[in-house]
Design a protein around this motif. Structure first.
Motif, short mmCIF file in Angstrom:
data_model
loop_
_atom_site.label_atom_id
_atom_site.label_comp_id
_atom_site.label_asym_id
_atom_site.label_seq_id
_atom_site.Cartn_x
_atom_site.Cartn_y
_atom_site.Cartn_z
N ASN A 6 41.93 25.05 -28.26
CA ASN A 6 40.80 25.88 -28.68
C ASN A 6 39.47 25.15 -28.54
N ASP A 7 39.51 23.81 -28.65
CA ASP A 7 38.27 23.02 -28.51
C ASP A 7 37.71 23.09 -27.09
N LEU A 8 38.56 23.46 -26.13
CA LEU A 8 38.12 23.54 -24.73
C LEU A 8 37.41 24.85 -24.40
N LYS A 9 37.57 25.84 -25.23
CA LYS A 9 37.04 27.16 -24.91
C LYS A 9 35.52 27.12 -24.76
N GLY A 10 35.07 27.58 -23.60
CA GLY A 10 33.64 27.65 -23.33
C GLY A 10 32.99 26.35 -22.92
N VAL A 11 33.72 25.25 -22.94
CA VAL A 11 33.15 23.96 -22.55
C VAL A 11 32.83 23.96 -21.05
N LYS A 12 31.58 23.68 -20.73
CA LYS A 12 31.17 23.63 -19.32
C LYS A 12 31.51 22.23 -18.77
N ILE A 13 32.55 22.18 -17.97
CA ILE A 13 33.00 20.89 -17.43
C ILE A 13 32.69 20.82 -15.94
N ARG A 14 32.02 19.76 -15.56
CA ARG A 14 31.72 19.57 -14.14
C ARG A 14 32.99 19.21 -13.40
N THR A 15 33.24 19.89 -12.29
CA THR A 15 34.37 19.58 -11.41
C THR A 15 33.86 19.43 -9.98
N MET A 16 34.71 18.94 -9.12
CA MET A 16 34.40 18.98 -7.70
C MET A 16 34.52 20.42 -7.21
N GLU A 17 34.03 20.68 -6.01
CA GLU A 17 34.17 22.01 -5.41
C GLU A 17 35.60 22.10 -4.86
N ASN A 18 36.51 22.32 -5.77
CA ASN A 18 37.94 22.33 -5.46
C ASN A 18 38.59 23.48 -6.23
N LYS A 19 39.14 24.44 -5.52
CA LYS A 19 39.64 25.64 -6.17
C LYS A 19 40.79 25.35 -7.14
N TYR A 20 41.59 24.33 -6.84
CA TYR A 20 42.71 23.99 -7.72
C TYR A 20 42.20 23.41 -9.05
N HIS A 21 41.22 22.53 -8.95
CA HIS A 21 40.65 21.93 -10.15
C HIS A 21 39.98 23.00 -11.01
N LYS A 22 39.25 23.89 -10.36
CA LYS A 22 38.56 24.95 -11.11
C LYS A 22 39.56 25.86 -11.82
N GLU A 23 40.64 26.22 -11.12
CA GLU A 23 41.66 27.08 -11.71
C GLU A 23 42.28 26.43 -12.94
N PHE A 24 42.53 25.13 -12.86
CA PHE A 24 43.15 24.41 -13.97
C PHE A 24 42.29 24.50 -15.23
N TRP A 25 41.02 24.13 -15.11
CA TRP A 25 40.15 24.11 -16.29
C TRP A 25 39.84 25.51 -16.80
#
Length: 354
Positions: free
Chosen positions: A183-202
């Motif tokens: 629940n602590d992760l909800k809404g957290v803006k986390i910088r990722t690489m431009e990688n669709k797999y990484h984005k899907e995970f977070w």
């Protein structure tokens, strides 16, 4: 009697002459052999191999130290017949440019992680599946066992010879607030690489994956454009993210895998004894890099704590939720590169745990 003495003297002189001749012959033979060996050494082919990479050679990091060892060991084992020229700090271009040049045969070797190689070897996307390896020892077993041979074949299809593949660290999360539950992760803006797999995970975990150029990351964290980021210690520490992030969360979500590849045609064209020199040198450096990385990871973690970062070890419940999200990414990877390579990786991981 006199005649007998004369005959004896003559015999002694002949024996001395024969002994000297024999010694001279041995010396001449030894000199000739040495000259032949020197001539053979001089007639051996000479190679100058460029080794390019985007990371810094001057930093005291495991990768930089291992790169220097590659040069040292190959040149020593080849008696100077193979020279290695180092071009790091992106001197010959970034990861993509150097890999393209290596593939074309304009650069002999490239040192990089697997992430930028996905553009050349699509099946390496398997390493974008999060939560694969419980620890780096398991990752090492997988990447030095039979599964490595399957990967090496994929590299060869793309024109590369895989020389070294070592897990050196994990991508870890840092954040401005404590992350103890999903629940602590909800809404957290986390910088990722431009990688669709990484984005899907977070995004699957309820966070807001925000791709951003790395050069803008520190300012973005400082100004609150993003709340969190994820990188290995050796990026977190030198970039001083501890100044703008209070918490280091041990997510261990993606292993950072370092490689050295070589143009396949160049490798294949070299004499067998030179190939052996390169293979043995890389095996030696692999062990060094793995052990040095472990040591330095512990040191860097201690430094981050000294800088004021609070370390959070995630609970088993959080790990389980992260693995559920990782399964969604695995399904994406299966769709993109096929079931076989993913299944083989999972089998190799299970075998390495035993």
């Amino acid at each position: 009697m006199k005649r007998t003495k004369i005959i004896s003297l003559v015999l002694v002189i002949l024996m001395v002459m024969l002994t000297l001749a024999a010694c001279g012959g041995k010396n001449n033979a030894g000199q000739q052999q040495q000259q032949q060996q020197q001539a053979q050494q001089n007639n051996q082919p000479k190679y100058t191999l460029q080794l390019a990479g985007a990371y810094s050679l001057n930093a005291d990091t495991p990768r930089a130290k291992a790169t220097k060892k590659i040069k040292e060991i190959i040149e020593q084992k080849s008696n100077g017949n193979i020279k290695v020229e180092l071009y790091l700090d992106s001197q010959l271009g970034g990861d993509r440019e150097t890999l393209e040049s290596c593939q074309a045969g304009n650069i002999a070797m490239v040192s990089s992680t697997t992430a930028p190689q996905v553009n050349f070897i699509p099946k390496l996307a398997i390493f974008d599946i999060p939560m694969l390896f419980d620890n780096l020892d398991i990752a090492k077993k997988v990447l030095t066992g039979e599964f490595r041979d399957k990967l090496a074949a994929e590299y060869e299809k793309a024109g590369f010879k895989l020389l070294l593949m070592v897990p050196i660290s994990y991508r870890e999360m840092t954040a401005k607030k404590a992350i103890n539950t999903i629940n602590d992760l909800k809404g957290v803006k986390i910088r990722t690489m431009e990688n669709k797999y990484h984005k899907e995970f977070w995004n699957s975990l309820g966070a807001n994956a925000t791709p951003l150029n790395f050069s803008e990351l520190y300012i973005a964290l400082q100004q609150g454009t993003v709340d969190a980021q994820e990188n290995p210690y050796d990026i977190i520490l030198p970039n001083k993210f501890y100044e703008v992030q209070k918490y280091l969360i041990h997510t261990h979500h993606i292993a950072f895998i370092h490689t050295v590849v070589m143009n396949k045609n160049l490798y294949d064209s070299m004499p067998d004894d030179y190939k052996k020199v390169i293979d043995e040198s890389m095996k030696e450096v692999s062990e060094y890099l793995f052990n040095e990385s472990k040591t330095q990871n512990e040191q860097m973690l201690a430094s981050l704590k000294e800088k004021g970062m609070q370390v959070i070890e995630i609970s088993q419940d959080v790990k389980d939720k992260m693995k559920e999200a990782a399964n969604k990414v695995a399904d994406m990877v299966r769709k993109d590169v096929g079931n076989d390579i993913v299944d083989e990786l999972m089998k190799a991981i299970e075998a390495a745990k035993k």
